[in-house]
Design a protein around this motif. Structure first.
Motif, PDB file in Angstrom:
ATOM      1  N   SER A   1      -4.755  11.088  -8.324  1.00 20.14           N
ATOM      2  CA  SER A   1      -3.420  11.012  -7.764  1.00 20.14           C
ATOM      3  C   SER A   1      -3.179  12.209  -6.847  1.00 20.14           C
TER       4      SER A   1
ATOM      5  N   TYR B   1      -7.612   4.524  -7.126  1.00 21.73           N
ATOM      6  CA  TYR B   1      -7.036   3.505  -6.249  1.00 21.73           C
ATOM      7  C   TYR B   1      -8.108   3.089  -5.251  1.00 21.73           C
ATOM      8  N   THR B   2      -8.427   1.797  -5.221  1.00 22.70           N
ATOM      9  CA  THR B   2      -9.435   1.285  -4.294  1.00 22.70           C
ATOM     10  C   THR B   2      -8.768   0.841  -3.004  1.00 22.70           C
ATOM     11  N   TYR B   3      -9.151   1.459  -1.904  1.00 25.13           N
ATOM     12  CA  TYR B   3      -8.615   1.069  -0.606  1.00 25.13           C
ATOM     13  C   TYR B   3      -9.113  -0.320  -0.229  1.00 25.13           C
TER      14      TYR B   3
ATOM     15  N   LYS C   1       3.602   4.778  -7.258  1.00 27.44           N
ATOM     16  CA  LYS C   1       2.945   4.370  -8.499  1.00 27.44           C
ATOM     17  C   LYS C   1       1.935   5.414  -8.943  1.00 27.44           C
ATOM     18  N   ASP C   2       1.485   5.264 -10.177  1.00 28.95           N
ATOM     19  CA  ASP C   2       0.517   6.211 -10.729  1.00 28.95           C
ATOM     20  C   ASP C   2      -0.714   5.451 -11.204  1.00 28.95           C
ATOM     21  N   SER C   3      -1.243   4.616 -10.311  1.00 28.71           N
ATOM     22  CA  SER C   3      -2.396   3.771 -10.646  1.00 28.71           C
ATOM     23  C   SER C   3      -3.637   4.299  -9.927  1.00 28.71           C
ATOM     24  N   PHE C   4      -4.244   5.280 -10.506  1.00 28.93           N
ATOM     25  CA  PHE C   4      -5.437   5.893  -9.934  1.00 28.93           C
ATOM     26  C   PHE C   4      -6.535   5.916 -10.989  1.00 28.93           C
TER      27      PHE C   4
ATOM     28  N   ILE D   1     -12.823   4.717  -2.707  1.00 28.67           N
ATOM     29  CA  ILE D   1     -11.913   4.811  -3.847  1.00 28.67           C
ATOM     30  C   ILE D   1     -11.286   6.199  -3.897  1.00 28.67           C
TER      31      ILE D   1
ATOM     32  N   HIS E   1       0.830  -1.207   0.000  1.00 25.54           N
ATOM     33  CA  HIS E   1       0.000   0.000   0.000  1.00 25.54           C
ATOM     34  C   HIS E   1       0.861   1.254   0.000  1.00 25.54           C
TER      35      HIS E   1
ATOM     36  N   ALA F   1       2.264   1.752  -3.383  1.00 26.39           N
ATOM     37  CA  ALA F   1       1.236   2.100  -4.372  1.00 26.39           C
ATOM     38  C   ALA F   1       0.875   3.576  -4.298  1.00 26.39           C
ATOM     39  N   ILE F   2       0.712   4.099  -3.085  1.00 24.07           N
ATOM     40  CA  ILE F   2       0.335   5.498  -2.929  1.00 24.07           C
ATOM     41  C   ILE F   2       1.503   6.429  -3.244  1.00 24.07           C
TER      42      ILE F   2
END
Length: 345
Positions: A342, A164-166, A159-162, A338, A152, A155-156
């Motif tokens: 970003s 983003y589901t918590y 990374k740039d994957s938004f 969610i 986690h 990821a935050i």
């Protein structure tokens, strides 16, 4: 919102002690947190003058603590800032913050608990800030916490994957083993299995809003001061609250919530998220849930906004990172939270 530059492996992170001088008292757990930032997250660490300063020197010199923050934002070689630990009176540093320089040089800044004071204030001025683990509380314990926690963090931060589901963590703990016992350094107290995840106390439709909040007791320090948000600020916010190791009673939390209602805030916001209450018994948690709904819905008529409890952030571990000022979606139907955007540019 003004967003900071994304972090990467090798980013230079400054460590500050804007509240209590616990690194001075417990250097081993502090150094373990530094080592974990280097080994597990690949960050380069810079210790600011306050980082290991004594509790008395920190308490007696709020301007020195603020100067450390100012210098971090002035220094182009520093990519971000993480607090060593919380405390109880960082509100005293607010008058000394150079907000013009800070806003002109936005950077990643993260802490929790007493850091609520400057994280919420800087966010009100327009900058994204981060509510998450500190060096000694949350980062020093990485190896004792579930591997999903490190995933986690990466990821935050990297990374740039938004969107983003918590996700809720499978197990959690109320605290840590004695920091003065080097044989158990970095270990956590008993873990509890989290079979049901977080709970939606109310809400029948999806809502979107912008995160703002922190430790509910610390927020009391800034109410009715010039560092408290203006009336127009509360529109479309999703408030998040958590309780500290001081363990306010459910009724005391209710008193604090009632003040938000009297300010008209519950008629403007889009939702409320509560972190898992540290050291509460199951009976106390149920009473807290009852009081939260009774006040927000019963006393102030906010019956259509989602209310979530037992979210994984705050004074229990592992801690999820919540970026103040970023848009999130609360979905009572799918039970999802969610992060829609970003927190970095």
């Amino acid at each position: 919102m003004i967003k900071p530059k994304r972090l990467r492996s090798g980013s230079k992170i400054a460590i500050i002690s804007p509240s209590a001088g616990l690194p001075y008292l417990f250097p081993e757990i502090y150094e373990l947190g530094i080592k974990n930032l280097q080994d597990h997250l690949g960050l380069e660490i810079i210790e600011m003058p306050t980082a290991r300063m004594s509790p008395d020197d920190l308490y007696n010199n709020p301007q020195i603590r603020a100067d450390d923050i100012n210098k971090c934002f002035e220094d182009d070689s520093i990519d971000g800032i993480i607090t060593s630990i919380g405390g109880y009176e960082s509100v005293r540093i607010l008058p000394f913050l150079d907000t013009k320089t800070i806003l002109a040089n936005p950077k990643f800044i993260m802490g929790f608990s007493d850091a609520t004071t400057f994280l919420t204030y800087l966010n009100q001025l327009g900058m994204v800030t981060f509510y998450g683990p500190s060096v000694m509380a949350g980062l020093a314990q990485i190896k004792s916490l579930p591997s999903e926690y490190t995933e986690h963090l990466k990821a935050i931060l990297f990374k740039d994957s938004f969107p983003y589901t918590y996700s809720s963590f499978e197990k959690w703990t109320n605290g840590y083993k004695d920091w003065s016992n080097l044989e158990t350094l970095g270990e956590c107290e008993e873990f509890h299995h989290n079979e049901t995840g977080w709970t939606f106390l109310q809400g029948s439709s999806t809502k979107q809003g912008y995160l703002w909040g922190g430790c509910i007791e610390v927020l009391e320090f800034t109410k009715s001061t010039i560092y408290w948000a203006k009336e127009s600020f509360w529109e479309d916010k999703i408030l998040f609250f958590e309780t500290s190791e001081d363990k306010p009673s459910p009724m005391q939390v209710g008193y604090m919530l009632r003040n938000y209602g009297m300010q008209g805030i519950f008629s403007k916001i889009k939702g409320v998220i509560f972190g898992r209450a540290k050291d509460y018994s199951e009976e106390e948690k149920l009473k807290l849930n009852e009081i939260i709904v009774e006040i927000i819905q019963g006393e102030f008529g906010a019956s259509d906004i989602p209310i979530i409890v037992d979210f994984d952030f705050g004074h229990t571990d592992p801690k999820l990172i919540l970026p103040l000022g970023c848009q999130v979606e609360l979905n009572p139907i799918t039970k999802e939270i969610i992060l829609l955007e970003s927190p970095f540019y």
